[in-house]
Design a protein around this motif. Sequence first.
Motif, PDB file in Angstrom:
ATOM      1  N   GLN A 114       0.836  -1.203   0.000  1.00  0.00           N
ATOM      2  CA  GLN A 114       0.000   0.000   0.000  1.00  0.00           C
ATOM      3  C   GLN A 114       0.868   1.249   0.000  1.00  0.00           C
ATOM      4  OE1 GLN A 114      -2.716  -1.031   3.159  1.00  0.00           O
ATOM      5  NE2 GLN A 114      -4.201  -1.773   1.669  1.00  0.00           N
ATOM      6  N   ALA A 115       1.946   1.233   0.774  1.00  0.00           N
ATOM      7  CA  ALA A 115       2.833   2.391   0.832  1.00  0.00           C
ATOM      8  C   ALA A 115       3.572   2.590  -0.497  1.00  0.00           C
ATOM      9  CB  ALA A 115       3.838   2.221   1.964  1.00  0.00           C
ATOM     10  N   SER A 116       3.823   1.473  -1.211  1.00  0.00           N
ATOM     11  CA  SER A 116       4.580   1.569  -2.472  1.00  0.00           C
ATOM     12  C   SER A 116       3.761   2.202  -3.586  1.00  0.00           C
ATOM     13  CB  SER A 116       5.039   0.175  -2.924  1.00  0.00           C
ATOM     14  OG  SER A 116       3.951  -0.527  -3.523  1.00  0.00           O
ATOM     15  N   GLY A 117       2.449   2.202  -3.436  1.00  0.00           N
ATOM     16  CA  GLY A 117       1.581   2.775  -4.465  1.00  0.00           C
ATOM     17  C   GLY A 117       1.344   1.817  -5.622  1.00  0.00           C
ATOM     18  N   PHE A 118       1.873   0.591  -5.537  1.00  0.00           N
ATOM     19  CA  PHE A 118       1.653  -0.387  -6.610  1.00  0.00           C
ATOM     20  C   PHE A 118       0.159  -0.727  -6.647  1.00  0.00           C
ATOM     21  CE2 PHE A 118       1.939  -4.381  -8.877  1.00  0.00           C
ATOM     22  CZ  PHE A 118       3.000  -4.181  -9.742  1.00  0.00           C
ATOM     23  N   PRO A 119      -0.459  -0.633  -7.831  1.00  0.00           N
ATOM     24  CA  PRO A 119      -1.905  -0.880  -7.871  1.00  0.00           C
ATOM     25  C   PRO A 119      -2.253  -2.331  -7.553  1.00  0.00           C
ATOM     26  CG  PRO A 119      -1.055  -0.374 -10.075  1.00  0.00           C
ATOM     27  CD  PRO A 119       0.112  -0.325  -9.148  1.00  0.00           C
ATOM     28  N   ALA A 120      -3.184  -2.530  -6.651  1.00  0.00           N
ATOM     29  CA  ALA A 120      -3.594  -3.882  -6.270  1.00  0.00           C
ATOM     30  C   ALA A 120      -4.988  -3.829  -5.670  1.00  0.00           C
ATOM     31  CB  ALA A 120      -2.616  -4.463  -5.249  1.00  0.00           C
ATOM     32  N   ARG A 121      -5.602  -5.008  -5.578  1.00  0.00           N
ATOM     33  CA  ARG A 121      -6.898  -5.135  -4.890  1.00  0.00           C
ATOM     34  C   ARG A 121      -6.665  -5.952  -3.636  1.00  0.00           C
ATOM     35  NH1 ARG A 121     -11.529  -7.293  -8.437  1.00  0.00           N
ATOM     36  NH2 ARG A 121     -10.119  -8.553  -9.712  1.00  0.00           N
ATOM     37  N   TYR A 122      -7.326  -5.566  -2.561  1.00  0.00           N
ATOM     38  CA  TYR A 122      -7.044  -6.183  -1.269  1.00  0.00           C
ATOM     39  C   TYR A 122      -8.263  -6.912  -0.703  1.00  0.00           C
ATOM     40  CZ  TYR A 122      -2.916  -3.282  -1.529  1.00  0.00           C
ATOM     41  OH  TYR A 122      -1.735  -2.708  -1.944  1.00  0.00           O
ATOM     42  N   VAL A 123      -8.071  -8.193  -0.416  1.00  0.00           N
ATOM     43  CA  VAL A 123      -9.137  -8.994   0.194  1.00  0.00           C
ATOM     44  C   VAL A 123      -8.619  -9.519   1.528  1.00  0.00           C
ATOM     45  CG1 VAL A 123     -10.736 -10.921  -0.100  1.00  0.00           C
ATOM     46  CG2 VAL A 123      -9.687  -9.873  -2.105  1.00  0.00           C
ATOM     47  N   PHE A 124      -9.424  -9.375   2.549  1.00  0.00           N
ATOM     48  CA  PHE A 124      -9.068  -9.921   3.849  1.00  0.00           C
ATOM     49  C   PHE A 124     -10.004 -11.077   4.155  1.00  0.00           C
ATOM     50  CE2 PHE A 124      -9.177 -10.221   8.480  1.00  0.00           C
ATOM     51  CZ  PHE A 124      -7.819 -10.145   8.796  1.00  0.00           C
ATOM     52  N   ILE A 125      -9.438 -12.202   4.559  1.00  0.00           N
ATOM     53  CA  ILE A 125     -10.255 -13.359   4.943  1.00  0.00           C
ATOM     54  C   ILE A 125     -10.279 -13.415   6.474  1.00  0.00           C
ATOM     55  CG2 ILE A 125     -10.664 -15.832   4.653  1.00  0.00           C
ATOM     56  CD1 ILE A 125     -10.556 -14.343   1.954  1.00  0.00           C
ATOM     57  N   ALA A 126     -11.473 -13.328   7.020  1.00  0.00           N
ATOM     58  CA  ALA A 126     -11.633 -13.296   8.479  1.00  0.00           C
ATOM     59  C   ALA A 126     -12.247 -14.608   8.966  1.00  0.00           C
ATOM     60  CB  ALA A 126     -12.536 -12.129   8.871  1.00  0.00           C
ATOM     61  N   PRO A 127     -11.889 -15.018  10.173  1.00  0.00           N
ATOM     62  CA  PRO A 127     -12.516 -16.226  10.736  1.00  0.00           C
ATOM     63  C   PRO A 127     -13.876 -15.885  11.324  1.00  0.00           C
ATOM     64  CG  PRO A 127     -10.920 -15.346  12.293  1.00  0.00           C
ATOM     65  CD  PRO A 127     -10.893 -14.426  11.092  1.00  0.00           C
ATOM     66  N   PRO A 128     -14.791 -16.860  11.422  1.00  0.00           N
ATOM     67  CA  PRO A 128     -16.083 -16.579  12.055  1.00  0.00           C
ATOM     68  C   PRO A 128     -15.920 -16.254  13.537  1.00  0.00           C
ATOM     69  CG  PRO A 128     -16.005 -18.847  11.193  1.00  0.00           C
ATOM     70  CD  PRO A 128     -14.689 -18.229  10.899  1.00  0.00           C
ATOM     71  N   SER A 129     -14.879 -16.812  14.182  1.00  0.00           N
ATOM     72  CA  SER A 129     -14.627 -16.532  15.600  1.00  0.00           C
ATOM     73  C   SER A 129     -13.194 -16.933  15.928  1.00  0.00           C
ATOM     74  CB  SER A 129     -15.581 -17.336  16.490  1.00  0.00           C
ATOM     75  OG  SER A 129     -15.277 -18.718  16.355  1.00  0.00           O
ATOM     76  N   VAL A 168      -8.498   0.038   4.126  1.00  0.00           N
ATOM     77  CA  VAL A 168      -7.333  -0.802   3.829  1.00  0.00           C
ATOM     78  C   VAL A 168      -7.696  -1.915   2.838  1.00  0.00           C
ATOM     79  CG1 VAL A 168      -5.741  -2.496   4.799  1.00  0.00           C
ATOM     80  CG2 VAL A 168      -6.085  -0.329   5.968  1.00  0.00           C
ATOM     81  N   HIS A 169      -8.834  -2.552   3.080  1.00  0.00           N
ATOM     82  CA  HIS A 169      -9.223  -3.684   2.236  1.00  0.00           C
ATOM     83  C   HIS A 169     -10.425  -3.330   1.369  1.00  0.00           C
ATOM     84  CE1 HIS A 169      -6.982  -5.571   5.564  1.00  0.00           C
ATOM     85  NE2 HIS A 169      -6.455  -6.235   4.561  1.00  0.00           N
ATOM     86  N   ASP A 170     -10.415  -3.859   0.148  1.00  0.00           N
ATOM     87  CA  ASP A 170     -11.569  -3.632  -0.732  1.00  0.00           C
ATOM     88  C   ASP A 170     -12.714  -4.554  -0.356  1.00  0.00           C
ATOM     89  OD1 ASP A 170     -10.349  -1.710  -2.579  1.00  0.00           O
ATOM     90  OD2 ASP A 170      -8.992  -3.367  -2.986  1.00  0.00           O
ATOM     91  N   ARG A 171     -12.373  -5.700   0.237  1.00  0.00           N
ATOM     92  CA  ARG A 171     -13.424  -6.643   0.617  1.00  0.00           C
ATOM     93  C   ARG A 171     -12.972  -7.479   1.812  1.00  0.00           C
ATOM     94  NH1 ARG A 171     -17.777  -8.800  -2.460  1.00  0.00           N
ATOM     95  NH2 ARG A 171     -17.553  -6.844  -3.581  1.00  0.00           N
ATOM     96  N   ILE A 172     -13.859  -7.635   2.760  1.00  0.00           N
ATOM     97  CA  ILE A 172     -13.588  -8.533   3.882  1.00  0.00           C
ATOM     98  C   ILE A 172     -14.572  -9.693   3.779  1.00  0.00           C
ATOM     99  CG2 ILE A 172     -13.628  -8.791   6.409  1.00  0.00           C
ATOM    100  CD1 ILE A 172     -12.641  -5.889   6.576  1.00  0.00           C
ATOM    101  N   ILE A 173     -14.034 -10.898   3.731  1.00  0.00           N
ATOM    102  CA  ILE A 173     -14.882 -12.080   3.588  1.00  0.00           C
ATOM    103  C   ILE A 173     -14.728 -12.946   4.836  1.00  0.00           C
ATOM    104  CG2 ILE A 173     -15.262 -14.217   2.257  1.00  0.00           C
ATOM    105  CD1 ILE A 173     -14.164 -12.673  -0.213  1.00  0.00           C
ATOM    106  N   VAL A 174     -15.847 -13.247   5.474  1.00  0.00           N
ATOM    107  CA  VAL A 174     -15.813 -14.135   6.635  1.00  0.00           C
ATOM    108  C   VAL A 174     -15.900 -15.575   6.114  1.00  0.00           C
ATOM    109  CG1 VAL A 174     -16.952 -14.821   8.779  1.00  0.00           C
ATOM    110  CG2 VAL A 174     -16.882 -12.398   8.120  1.00  0.00           C
ATOM    111  N   ASN A 175     -14.853 -16.337   6.395  1.00  0.00           N
ATOM    112  CA  ASN A 175     -14.836 -17.725   5.929  1.00  0.00           C
ATOM    113  C   ASN A 175     -15.491 -18.632   6.966  1.00  0.00           C
ATOM    114  OD1 ASN A 175     -14.332 -20.129   4.607  1.00  0.00           O
ATOM    115  ND2 ASN A 175     -12.161 -20.191   5.177  1.00  0.00           N
TER     116      ASN A 175
END
Length: 198
Positions: free
Chosen positions: A116-131, A169-176
Motif C-alpha cells: 500500500q505504501a509503495s503505491g503499486f496498484p492492487a486489490r485487497y481482500v481480507f479473509i476473516a474467521p467466524p470466531s 485498507v481492504h476492498d473486501r472482507i470475507i468471513v470464511n
Amino acid sequence: MAPAQVRDPRPIVISGPSGVGKGTLYKLLFQRHPDTFTLSVSHTTRGPRPGEQDGVDYHFVTKEAFLDLKAKDGFVESAQFGDNLYGTSKATIEEQTAKGKTVVLDIEVEGVKQIQASGFPARYVFIAPPSDEELEKRLRGRGTEKEDSIQKRLKQAKVELEYSKVPGVHDRIIVNDDLEKAYKELEEFVFAEPASTT
Ligand SMILES: Nc1ncnc2c1ncn2[C@@H]1O[C@H](COP(=O)(O)OP(=O)(O)OP(=O)(O)O)[C@@H](O)[C@H]1O
C-alpha cells in the motif's frame, strides 16, 4: 460456457490470519478457473528444500542479488524471517500480468502495508474467521503446527484482525464460515467490473 474473464488487471492481495483458509479459498479459485490465475512466486535467499524448483516455488537468489534488487526498488514488499530474506518483485507481477494472468499474492499484514505504501496498484481482500475459537480449531485441525507455532500464529492473528478494522485498507472482507459461501464471495469480487471494486 466461455471461461469467465477477470476484467480488472490488478493483482489480488489476499491476507488474513494463519489457518483462516486463505490457501483453501484461492486453490478453489485456481481449480475452478484453470489458466486464469497464478500465485506470485517470491524471491528468497534461503536455499531450496528437496523437491523445490527455482522459478516455481521461489526465485532462489543470493543475498547480494536480493539486496541489489531491493536497492533498485524492485520489490513491492520484502521481509526477513530468521536469517533469510523474502520478497515479491515488481517484475514478477508485471511479467505474469503481461501473460494475461491475474496474480494472487498471499501475504501477511506487514507486506500489505508495504504494498500500500509503495503505491503499486492492487486489490485487497481480507479473509476473516467466524470466531477466535473457530480459527484455533482450524489451526489445530490442520495438524501442521506444533503448540508454540500455534500460539505464535494466534497472537499474530490478533494483529491481523486489528489491522483489518482500519477503514479503507481492504476492498473486501470475507468471513470464511461456510466454505462454499465464502468462495462465492471471493469469486464475485474477483470477477466484478473494475468500477464496482474500487
Ligand atoms: N470454511 C471452512 N470451514 C472449515 N474448515 C475450513 C474452512 N476453510 C478452511 N478450512 C480448514 O482450515 C484449515 C486451514 O486452512 P488453510 O491452510 O487454507 O489456511 P491459511 O489461511 O492458508 O493458513 P496459512 O496462512 O497458515 O497458510 C485447513 O485444514 C482447511 O481445510
